[in-house]
Structure formats: C-alpha cells, structure tokens
Design a protein around this motif. Sequence first.
Motif, PDB file in Angstrom:
ATOM      1  N   GLU A 140      43.368 -26.532  -4.019  1.00  0.00           N
ATOM      2  CA  GLU A 140      41.826 -27.020  -4.319  1.00  0.00           C
ATOM      3  C   GLU A 140      41.682 -27.281  -5.819  1.00  0.00           C
ATOM      4  O   GLU A 140      40.441 -27.246  -6.301  1.00  0.00           O
ATOM      5  CB  GLU A 140      41.059 -25.609  -3.738  1.00  0.00           C
ATOM      6  N   ARG A 141      42.692 -27.683  -6.746  1.00  0.00           N
ATOM      7  CA  ARG A 141      42.579 -28.123  -8.142  1.00  0.00           C
ATOM      8  C   ARG A 141      41.931 -29.635  -8.074  1.00  0.00           C
ATOM      9  O   ARG A 141      42.517 -30.473  -7.105  1.00  0.00           O
ATOM     10  CB  ARG A 141      43.668 -28.045  -8.811  1.00  0.00           C
ATOM     11  N   ASP A 142      41.194 -29.899  -9.027  1.00  0.00           N
ATOM     12  CA  ASP A 142      40.636 -31.462  -9.305  1.00  0.00           C
ATOM     13  C   ASP A 142      42.004 -32.045  -9.796  1.00  0.00           C
ATOM     14  O   ASP A 142      43.162 -31.546 -10.365  1.00  0.00           O
ATOM     15  CB  ASP A 142      39.648 -31.238 -10.579  1.00  0.00           C
ATOM     16  N   GLN A 143      41.878 -33.243  -9.591  1.00  0.00           N
ATOM     17  CA  GLN A 143      43.128 -34.250 -10.118  1.00  0.00           C
ATOM     18  C   GLN A 143      42.318 -35.154 -10.707  1.00  0.00           C
ATOM     19  O   GLN A 143      41.540 -36.072 -10.333  1.00  0.00           O
ATOM     20  CB  GLN A 143      43.723 -34.613  -8.757  1.00  0.00           C
ATOM     21  N   TRP A 144      42.570 -35.462 -12.137  1.00  0.00           N
ATOM     22  CA  TRP A 144      42.085 -36.364 -12.938  1.00  0.00           C
ATOM     23  C   TRP A 144      42.861 -37.872 -12.750  1.00  0.00           C
ATOM     24  O   TRP A 144      42.163 -38.591 -13.380  1.00  0.00           O
ATOM     25  CB  TRP A 144      42.238 -35.989 -14.271  1.00  0.00           C
ATOM     26  N   GLN A 145      43.886 -38.056 -12.196  1.00  0.00           N
ATOM     27  CA  GLN A 145      44.434 -39.433 -12.009  1.00  0.00           C
ATOM     28  C   GLN A 145      45.004 -39.421 -10.527  1.00  0.00           C
ATOM     29  O   GLN A 145      45.347 -38.541 -10.082  1.00  0.00           O
ATOM     30  CB  GLN A 145      45.528 -39.729 -13.058  1.00  0.00           C
ATOM     31  N   PRO A 146      45.470 -40.678 -10.232  1.00  0.00           N
ATOM     32  CA  PRO A 146      45.820 -40.908  -8.753  1.00  0.00           C
ATOM     33  C   PRO A 146      47.209 -39.856  -8.802  1.00  0.00           C
ATOM     34  O   PRO A 146      48.089 -40.043  -9.574  1.00  0.00           O
ATOM     35  CB  PRO A 146      46.385 -42.301  -8.668  1.00  0.00           C
ATOM     36  N   ARG A 147      47.298 -39.202  -7.520  1.00  0.00           N
ATOM     37  CA  ARG A 147      48.448 -38.536  -7.266  1.00  0.00           C
ATOM     38  C   ARG A 147      48.923 -38.968  -5.749  1.00  0.00           C
ATOM     39  O   ARG A 147      48.031 -38.749  -4.943  1.00  0.00           O
ATOM     40  CB  ARG A 147      48.490 -37.061  -7.448  1.00  0.00           C
ATOM     41  N   VAL A 148      50.261 -39.201  -5.566  1.00  0.00           N
ATOM     42  CA  VAL A 148      50.449 -39.386  -3.972  1.00  0.00           C
ATOM     43  C   VAL A 148      50.329 -37.896  -3.098  1.00  0.00           C
ATOM     44  O   VAL A 148      50.563 -36.813  -3.504  1.00  0.00           O
ATOM     45  CB  VAL A 148      51.994 -39.826  -3.986  1.00  0.00           C
ATOM     46  N   VAL A 149      49.789 -38.117  -1.919  1.00  0.00           N
ATOM     47  CA  VAL A 149      49.919 -37.230  -1.060  1.00  0.00           C
ATOM     48  C   VAL A 149      51.084 -36.790  -0.494  1.00  0.00           C
ATOM     49  O   VAL A 149      51.515 -37.826   0.494  1.00  0.00           O
ATOM     50  CB  VAL A 149      48.715 -37.456   0.145  1.00  0.00           C
ATOM     51  N   GLY A 150      51.686 -35.883  -0.882  1.00  0.00           N
ATOM     52  CA  GLY A 150      53.227 -35.864  -0.503  1.00  0.00           C
ATOM     53  C   GLY A 150      53.393 -35.370   0.851  1.00  0.00           C
ATOM     54  O   GLY A 150      54.527 -35.844   1.435  1.00  0.00           O
TER      55      GLY A 150
END
Length: 219
Positions: A140-150
């Motif tokens: 449930e952490r924020d993500q500051w740049q695009p990350r693929v949904v593994g």
Amino acid sequence: KQVAFGAQHRILLSASGQVFTWGLGHHGRLGNGSWDDSYVPHKVLGPLRRLIVEAVAAGSGHSVAMADGDVYTWGSGHCGQLGHHNLCDQVLPKRVEAFDDSRVVTQVACGADFTACLTADGRVYTFGFGAGGQLGHGNERDQWQPRVVGELEGKHVVRIACGYYHMLALTDAGDVYAWGSGTSGKLGLGDCRTSRVPELVKDLHGKAVVDVACGWNHC
C-alpha cells in the motif's frame, strides 16, 4: 472526441486533438499555468498546444493526456500521481519521461490520486497513491513513477479502468482482473476485502468480456 470528469474540473478533447479544461484550478489541474479557477473552457497550454492529443483522463486533482504514445500529466502531485519521481505540482503539462520509445502508451486512466497507463505490449503501469492497494504492487505504498503491475505479466491486457481506489484490467482472452479497495464488494470477488494484487473475477470467467468501467464504489 472525449470528455473526462475530475472531482472539480473537466477536460474536453476536441476532434482535432486539442485539449480544453475548466473548473477548479487548485494545484494547477487546468494546465493553464496558474491555480486560477476557470468558468469557461480554455485551451491547455505548454507542450500540448503543438501536439495532437489522442486521449485524456482526470483524477481528483490531476490531469493526464496521451499523444503519440507519450503521457503528459499536470495538477496535484502530492502522492506521486504525475509520475515525475517527485511530489511537486505542475501548472503546465509535463511529459512522463519514464515512458521511452520502447514503451508506447495506448490508454490512460485516473483514480482519485493515482494514474494507470496501458502500453502497446499489454502491460499495465501504475503510480501515485497506494493506500488502498489500488496500484497492484502487493503493498500500500505510494509510487512516484510508473511501475509495471507484475502480477499481470504474461497476460495481454487490452483495457483498463480506474475507480476511486480500485482498478480493473481486461485481457485479450476476455478475462477481468480486479484489485484495490473492496468495500461494498466492488471488486466482484465475493467479499469486501482489499486486494493488493490483481485477482481474476471468477464469476466473469468464460463470459468473453469486451469492455470494463469503474464508478466510485462499483464496476
């Protein structure tokens, strides 16, 4: 061509690919270089003035546009939902540099304070506020740049949709995956639990679904 509805602002995409906004201007969500409200549609400034925009999306306080496979964001960035690896607001559209020539974006969508992008190779990228598990990264952490949904790797996604704090993905096989906040049973998984990774909506398996959409608390 398209209208996107944020919490307190609107984005209109004309048939010629121009973008217009109006409503609350707080945090620069209108993309006109200021925080001023606008009572009538005004053309978005910055790099979008010379591009033919193909799609737009609106979150609670941020805006997204897609042009020629690139993604541009502006407005509130307090949870990283603009994808610029910081928490800064943007009063003018700015290109999300994480998407290079090898990751051509074909669809954009917004939840309340998060953003999702679908690429031509069927991958889903998310960034922004993650407290409901809606980014699909197993936490449930924020993500500051695009990350693929593994968890969706190996499944060719053709359509995505964002609710307030939940998401859907539709694959080329017609299967639907849901994740995020499950209050009110909106994930369709048979309960109200939060899911931090995409889960197959089993009751739709074999139904050959062709499109998906999300409301505030339903799909």
